[in-house]
Design a protein around this motif. Structure first.
Motif, PDB file in Angstrom:
ATOM      1  N   ALA A 177      -4.296   6.947  -2.416  1.00 58.13           N
ATOM      2  CA  ALA A 177      -3.789   5.855  -1.588  1.00 58.13           C
ATOM      3  C   ALA A 177      -4.282   5.992  -0.157  1.00 58.13           C
ATOM      4  O   ALA A 177      -4.537   7.090   0.315  1.00 58.13           O
ATOM      5  CB  ALA A 177      -2.266   5.883  -1.599  1.00 58.13           C
ATOM      6  N   GLY A 178      -4.424   4.863   0.509  1.00 59.64           N
ATOM      7  CA  GLY A 178      -4.798   4.876   1.927  1.00 59.64           C
ATOM      8  C   GLY A 178      -3.611   5.264   2.777  1.00 59.64           C
ATOM      9  O   GLY A 178      -2.556   5.624   2.255  1.00 59.64           O
ATOM     10  N   ARG A 222       1.278   3.163  -1.015  1.00 60.04           N
ATOM     11  CA  ARG A 222       1.152   2.278  -2.165  1.00 60.04           C
ATOM     12  C   ARG A 222       2.502   2.174  -2.855  1.00 60.04           C
ATOM     13  O   ARG A 222       3.292   3.111  -2.841  1.00 60.04           O
ATOM     14  CB  ARG A 222       0.136   2.898  -3.138  1.00 60.04           C
ATOM     15  CG  ARG A 222      -1.015   1.999  -3.441  1.00 60.04           C
ATOM     16  CD  ARG A 222      -1.955   2.503  -4.473  1.00 60.04           C
ATOM     17  NE  ARG A 222      -2.064   3.916  -4.686  1.00 60.04           N
ATOM     18  CZ  ARG A 222      -3.216   4.531  -4.976  1.00 60.04           C
ATOM     19  NH1 ARG A 222      -4.342   3.845  -5.038  1.00 60.04           N
ATOM     20  NH2 ARG A 222      -3.247   5.812  -5.223  1.00 60.04           N
ATOM     21  N   GLY A 223       2.718   1.035  -3.516  1.00 60.18           N
ATOM     22  CA  GLY A 223       3.935   0.880  -4.299  1.00 60.18           C
ATOM     23  C   GLY A 223       3.760   1.531  -5.645  1.00 60.18           C
ATOM     24  O   GLY A 223       2.686   2.038  -5.974  1.00 60.18           O
ATOM     25  N   LYS A 249       8.141   5.944   0.413  1.00 62.00           N
ATOM     26  CA  LYS A 249       7.025   6.603  -0.254  1.00 62.00           C
ATOM     27  C   LYS A 249       7.282   6.579  -1.758  1.00 62.00           C
ATOM     28  O   LYS A 249       7.799   7.546  -2.316  1.00 62.00           O
ATOM     29  CB  LYS A 249       6.910   8.051   0.265  1.00 62.00           C
ATOM     30  CG  LYS A 249       5.618   8.740  -0.150  1.00 62.00           C
ATOM     31  CD  LYS A 249       5.504  10.105   0.540  1.00 62.00           C
ATOM     32  CE  LYS A 249       4.258  10.857   0.102  1.00 62.00           C
ATOM     33  NZ  LYS A 249       4.135  11.013  -1.336  1.00 62.00           N
ATOM     34  N   PRO A 250       6.947   5.460  -2.377  1.00 62.22           N
ATOM     35  CA  PRO A 250       7.285   5.311  -3.793  1.00 62.22           C
ATOM     36  C   PRO A 250       6.452   6.238  -4.671  1.00 62.22           C
ATOM     37  O   PRO A 250       5.319   6.570  -4.332  1.00 62.22           O
ATOM     38  CB  PRO A 250       6.918   3.851  -4.098  1.00 62.22           C
ATOM     39  CG  PRO A 250       6.684   3.196  -2.769  1.00 62.22           C
ATOM     40  CD  PRO A 250       6.264   4.280  -1.836  1.00 62.22           C
ATOM     41  N   PRO A 251       7.011   6.679  -5.814  1.00 59.43           N
ATOM     42  CA  PRO A 251       6.251   7.481  -6.775  1.00 59.43           C
ATOM     43  C   PRO A 251       5.259   6.583  -7.517  1.00 59.43           C
ATOM     44  O   PRO A 251       5.334   5.362  -7.426  1.00 59.43           O
ATOM     45  CB  PRO A 251       7.322   7.996  -7.727  1.00 59.43           C
ATOM     46  CG  PRO A 251       8.373   6.931  -7.684  1.00 59.43           C
ATOM     47  CD  PRO A 251       8.362   6.389  -6.283  1.00 59.43           C
ATOM     48  N   ASP A 252       4.339   7.198  -8.266  1.00 57.61           N
ATOM     49  CA  ASP A 252       3.406   6.404  -9.075  1.00 57.61           C
ATOM     50  C   ASP A 252       4.134   5.764 -10.245  1.00 57.61           C
ATOM     51  O   ASP A 252       3.869   4.628 -10.609  1.00 57.61           O
ATOM     52  CB  ASP A 252       2.280   7.304  -9.604  1.00 57.61           C
ATOM     53  CG  ASP A 252       1.501   7.958  -8.469  1.00 57.61           C
ATOM     54  OD1 ASP A 252       1.057   7.212  -7.574  1.00 57.61           O
ATOM     55  OD2 ASP A 252       1.375   9.192  -8.468  1.00 57.61           O
ATOM     56  N   ASP A 307       1.690  -3.405  -5.745  1.00 54.50           N
ATOM     57  CA  ASP A 307       0.670  -2.648  -6.492  1.00 54.50           C
ATOM     58  C   ASP A 307       1.067  -2.399  -7.933  1.00 54.50           C
ATOM     59  O   ASP A 307       0.416  -1.633  -8.642  1.00 54.50           O
ATOM     60  CB  ASP A 307       0.436  -1.298  -5.797  1.00 54.50           C
ATOM     61  CG  ASP A 307      -0.009  -1.497  -4.359  1.00 54.50           C
ATOM     62  OD1 ASP A 307      -1.061  -2.129  -4.172  1.00 54.50           O
ATOM     63  OD2 ASP A 307       0.717  -1.061  -3.437  1.00 54.50           O
ATOM     64  N   LEU A 308       2.138  -3.023  -8.366  1.00 55.62           N
ATOM     65  CA  LEU A 308       2.638  -2.763  -9.713  1.00 55.62           C
ATOM     66  C   LEU A 308       1.656  -3.288 -10.764  1.00 55.62           C
ATOM     67  O   LEU A 308       1.193  -4.424 -10.688  1.00 55.62           O
ATOM     68  CB  LEU A 308       4.009  -3.441  -9.891  1.00 55.62           C
ATOM     69  CG  LEU A 308       4.769  -3.039 -11.149  1.00 55.62           C
ATOM     70  CD1 LEU A 308       5.208  -1.581 -11.062  1.00 55.62           C
ATOM     71  CD2 LEU A 308       6.003  -3.933 -11.320  1.00 55.62           C
TER      72      LEU A 308
END
Lengths: 239, 837
Positions: free
Chosen positions: B61-62, B66-67, B118-121, B145-146
């Protein structure tokens, strides 16, 4: 001399139960009102008018029909009993701003009612200063003969107190079913009236709050149904 | 499959299964899919493999972060936690850097806050948590980003209101992430197309759009038998006490046995009976939803560790959590549904290539027939899961408010979005607008609450919340699970000679509705003990120990689930076809032969109605086989009609199979004279006025209304700063119901209540189907005594609550004749007065 304890009218007697408070004969009506025939006095407690709109103001949109439902039942009783005096035993409005939220129609209907008889607003904790623009007379308490009318029952007072405030309800269990009803509660010395308002809930008469008023379970719950059913305290169930 | 994955499979000595490959292919084509597989097929791993593969090659991720990439939704908190743990092993072993986290009601606030930043993957969560995430004002950014949503146990999710809420959530997710790929994991169901449609965005018009279907053939055929008892088969009852010795022998002969029952009280009874004969002191445990959580966790841990030999449990252990190696399932009582049975059997032996083993133990003669039909259904793989439900309006109201909390909405757009969810596809614009009105001001014809509106339409045409506190209230009350109000069951700490006090040990929780039927002094079974009910203190049902061995209050006999229509039809067929009785144990076929001689056996489509005198009463027994709920409703309606025909009915008892009504009038004689005819009595028109009139008074409808009022947000379960328990909702919903019904009977919330009642506690729809089916096929058999077939339901009289008796009668029974006393006293006083004067 004793007056008749039954409500006076031409038709078959309406459902009621007889009781005495301080030896005064009274009729407990199935609608949840009290009729003192000798004095031609009708008593109702805890109307809690405008409870629906009080909740709506806080974001819970209860049906706006509770005031009209309560007033209709009251008007029907007044028309039937033709009282000379009506006592509203406190908490007539759910809050101090209640009368201000009333619709013009309901306001008019109530004003008409209060002109139909000598109307007394006993002060309650929800409405310490009853409305000024609706007719009737505001009082803290009222004594008539051996009976004293006040909103909150006081533990240990002399016989003859008739009060509201606690919204008594009673529960019995029978044949695998549980039945809960609003009720009058009395031991013959004092009487606690059920709430008359359409959205006014109930508190079980076995709750702590009633304990200082009666000696143990030596009282009767007059449970409201199609008729009024006097059930001995020992038969009642909590919860 | 990417190389590291292939290597991992090889290292474990595994070969990827065809359905795991198939789901990877669907993912490559970006197609949504429904995977139907039996327990033990590696369903969950199949669902996650494509996400793991995709994440393995995703660039880091940048700075902006990212979601989540994948969202996993399960019906149980415990399942989400369990799956997270199971995923960690392959992720670590393959050497992937993937953050996997759960978010449930138990997740601490600081962790939830961190998850938002800071969502997990991969995020594993529940339907309620998804609704909460979607109501946030930053939901759009969070879900941008889902790529994938996985619904586990989809068959269990979609049949309830939670499924409605989830379908609406999915419609919103698709809006926020239009390329979303959706995967449903399900056990075998009767209508896979319903689930396939549920997963897809439905077009305005034209054919239903369906997700691709991947099916895993069942593994080894299960070995299922019906216990052919040496003992005498009971006529009635649900406890199967006659078979305890045989069940105990089965426990001894196996390593780990799950004993499934249908209700909590049945579980209590069986547990007690097993311990009574547990001479070898085998570790036998009890597990049901009412037990204290701590106790349940201890049982689960012991089970997973393999230190138990048997667990007696209810459906709380139905869903796919892996608790260890079960080598035999014993199902006590009737399974009530073919699919339910298949899922329970699947709990035995979690390896697909070995057969599951199960024994069915019918507790009475009708249950033998039901088990026989269920067993055949299981052999041919027949399914009878319920059809997809139409979306409920109370859930919609909750969702609309949630969407308003998230961002201002245009009614046109939101209506279109909601209509793309399968359960709400048929929602009209008018109904939608009424729901929006309801959310705003309660939706009353008397428009007096405008100034208190929760959402209001602005100049720009968008609805928005009127105050931030509205969102706060919404968040506290989200969800569709309205628990029956529960009371803690607590031991009294009785001081010698003193009153019953507080503070004793908590045994668990029990429905308030159950406690309401108890009088102090009644004894009942709870947590493996016979306890004496002392009374209710605050939110506790206070009990004490008792030396009684037999509880006075009988186990609530019927299960929560009514007999499925599929099994009902099978039982009717079995009854009608004498040639098929060879499949039944002799005790049962002899019984049916006796019935044939003494009365008659109905044909497959006939409704048999028997009438006979007994004692000083007259009885009518009907055999519709439509389940207890529908029979109870039928009983209420029939007694009203019999009342009108002056046949003086006194009460009725309903079982899953039959209904007995008794009274003082001779119903048989009345049918013979046509006053009324039996077909008049059972005419479908009883579903009109009679039903309306009865429903108005029915506590079942009030209970249904309560759930709708809570879910729709009319009443709050919790108010900021005031945590209320179920018992202490701020205001009685019964009173609200009465006021609403008399002043605005077509209010949208009453409509929602009716819709629920049709399929829920009253099962009106099934009753209506039955009454339609039997028109012209009602067989009245007048008898001079009770028939063999009538014995079971007649034995239920006195054990089951009796319906049809007016509350007034019960009140009258309990009342003193004070009127007479009072009058007598007054007359005496009056006389005294006369004497004095």
């Amino acid at each position: 001399m004793h007056g008749t304890i039954a409500p006076s009218h031409e038709r078959a007697p309406d459902p009621f139960a007889a009781c005495t408070v301080a030896s005064v004969p009274l009729a407990l009506l199935a609608e949840g009102a009290l009729w003192w025939a000798e004095e031609r006095t009708l008593v109702v407690a805890d109307l809690h008018l405008e409870k629906g709109s009080a909740f709506a103001a806080r974001g819970q949109m209860l049906p706006p029909y509770d005031t009209i439902a309560t007033l209709k039942r009251l008007a029907a009783l007044v028309a039937r009993m033709k009282p000379e005096r009506v006592i509203a035993l406190g908490d007539s409005f759910h809050d101090m701003r209640g009368s201000g939220r009333m619709s013009a129609t309901d306001h008019g209907a109530l004003a008409t009612l209060t002109r139909a008889a000598e109307w007394i607003w006993i002060a309650g904790n929800h409405d310490p200063e009853p409305p000024k623009d609706l007719g009737g007379r505001a009082m803290q308490e009222l004594t008539i003969g051996p009976i004293i009318f006040r909103h909150e029952p006081r533990p240990g007072t002399a016989p003859g107190e008739i009060a509201g405030h606690l919204h008594p309800s009673a529960r019995i269990v029978g044949r695998g079913r549980s039945i809960r009803r609003r009720c009058f509660a009395s031991d013959g010395r004092r009487l606690v009236m059920p709430a008359f308002g359409a959205l006014a809930g109930g508190l079980n008469v076995l709750d702590e709050a009633f304990r200082p008023l009666f000696s143990g379970r030596a009282f009767h719950a007059f449970m409201l149904g199609e008729s009024v059913h006097p059930v001995a305290g020992r038969r009642l169930v909590g919860g | 499959m990417p190389a590291p994955f292939r290597d991992w499979f090889a290292r474990r000595g595994w070969v990827p299964r065809p359905h795991q490959i198939a789901l990877l292919e669907k993912a490559r084509e970006n197609r949504s899919a429904l995977l139907i597989a039996p327990t033990g097929a590696g369903k969950t791993l199949a669902g996650f493999l494509p996400s793991l593969a995709d994440l393995a090659t995703r660039p880091p991720a940048g700075k902006a972060g990212r979601g989540p990439h994948t969202l996993y939704i399960s019906p149980l908190k415990a399942l989400a936690v369990d799956i997270a743990r199971n995923l960690e092993a392959p992720v670590a072993e393959i050497g992937l850097k993937i953050a996997i986290e759960t978010r449930t009601g138990d997740t601490p606030a600081h962790k939830r806050q961190r998850q938002k930043l800071k969502p997990p993957d991969i995020l594993l969560t529940t339907p309620e948590q998804l609704a909460l995430l979607l109501s946030n004002s930053d939901a759009g950014r969070f879900f941008a980003d889902l790529r994938t949503v996985i619904f586990d146990e989809l068959h269990a999710l979609v049949t309830a209101k939670r499924g409605d809420l989830l379908a609406l959530g999915l419609a919103r997710l698709r809006k926020l992430a239009p390329d979303l790929r959706v995967v449903g994991l399900s056990a075998t169901v009767s209508e896979p197309d319903d689930l396939r449609a549920w997963l897809m965005l439905q077009p305005d018009e034209g054919e239903r759009r369906l997700a691709d279907l991947v099916t895993v053939a069942g593994g080894a055929k299960p070995e299922v038998s019906i216990l052919d008892t040496e003992e005498r088969l009971p006529w009635a009852g649900h406890s199967a006490v006659h078979a305890m010795g045989e069940i105990y022998a089965a426990i001894k002969a196996n390593r780990m046995v799950l004993v499934f029952v249908n209700t909590r009280s049945q579980a209590e009874r069986i547990f007690q009976e097993l311990w009574r004969i547990n001479e070898d002191v085998l570790p036998i445990a009890l597990h049901h939803g009412s037990l204290d959580v701590g106790q349940r966790r201890r049982v689960e841990t012991a089970m997973a560790a393999g230190s138990l030999r048997c667990v007696v449990c209810t459906s709380t252990l139905d869903l796919g959590i892996d608790w260890g190696d079960v080598d035999l399932v014993v199902n006590i009582g009737a399974p009530k549904g073919a699919s339910r049975l298949a899922q329970r059997i699947g709990r035995a032996n979690h390896r697909m290539d070995e057969p599951s083993r199960a024994i069915l133990v019918p507790a009475n003669r009708f249950e033998v027939m039901e088990c026989t039909v269920a067993l055949e259904a299981n052999t041919i793989g027949a399914q009878d899961t319920p059809r997809l439900k139409t979306g409920s309006l109370d859930v919609l109201a909750q969702h609309v408010l949630g969407m308003a909390c998230s961002a201002p909405f245009s009614p046109d757009d939101l209506h279109a979005e909601i209509g793309s969810a399968a359960p709400y596809h048929a929602l009209t614009r008018e109904a939608f607008d009424r729901v929006v009105e309801f959310v705003a001001t309660g939706g009353y014809a008397l428009k007096s609450y405008e100034r208190f509106a929760k959402i209001r339409r602005g100049q720009d045409g968008l609805f928005r919340i009127t105050h931030p506190s509205v969102a706060q209230q919404y968040r506290l009350n989200v969800g569709t699970i309205v628990e029956a109000p529960l009371l803690k069951v607590r031991f009294a700490s009785r001081k010698r000679g003193g009153p019953v006090g507080m503070g004793g040990r908590v045994l668990g929780e029990v429905e308030e509705y159950f406690v309401e039927t108890l009088a102090p002094g009644d004894t009942f079974l709870f947590a493996g003990l016979v306890v004496r009910f002392e009374g209710i203190r605050d939110n506790d049902a206070v009990v004490s120990r008792t030396i009684d061995e037999a509880p006075k209050v009988p186990a609530y006999a019927g299960g929560k689930f009514p007999l499925s229509t599929y099994l009902a039809a099978g039982v009717r067929g079995l009854l009608a076809d004498e040639g098929s009785w060879a499949r039944l144990p002799d005790q049962v076929s002899d019984w049916l032969r006796l019935q044939k001689r003494a009365s008659v056996l109905p044909k497959r489509d006939e409704l048999l109605v028997e009438t006979f005198p007994r004692g000083n009463r007259f009885y009518m027994v009907a055999y519709p086989f439509e389940g207890r709920l529908a029979h109870q409703t039928l009983g209420m309606l029939l007694t009203r009609r019999l009342e009108r025909a002056r046949l003086r009915p006194m009460g009725f008892v309903a079982s899953d199979y039959a209904l007995a009504v008794w009274g003082l009038g001779d119903m048989g004689a009345a049918f013979a004279k046509g006053k009324p005819t039996v077909s008049d009595l059972f005419d479908q028109d009883m579903l009109g006025d009679d039903l309306d009139a009865w429903l108005a008074e029915s506590h079942l409808l009030k209970r249904t209304f309560r759930a709708c009022a809570l879910i729709s947000g009319l009443i709050e379960r919790r108010h900021p700063g005031k945590e209320k328990t179920g018992r202490q909702v701020t205001i009685s919903t019964d009173l609200i119901y009465d006021v609403l019904r008399s002043h605005e009977p077509d209010h949208i919330l009453l409509q929602a209540t009716w819709a629920d009642a049709a399929t829920g506690l009253l099962d009106v729809r099934r009753l209506s189907d039955m009454l339609g089916r039997v028109q012209g096929h009602i067989l009245h058999k007048p008898l001079d005594r009770i028939s063999p077939l009538a014995v079971p339901v007649m034995l239920d009289i006195g054990k089951e609550p009796v319906g049809g008796e007016a509350s007034e009668d019960i009140l009258r029974e309990n009342a003193d004749d004070l009127v007479r006393e009072a009058m007598g006293e007054l007359q005496a006083e009056a006389k005294a007065g006369e004497t004095l004067s």
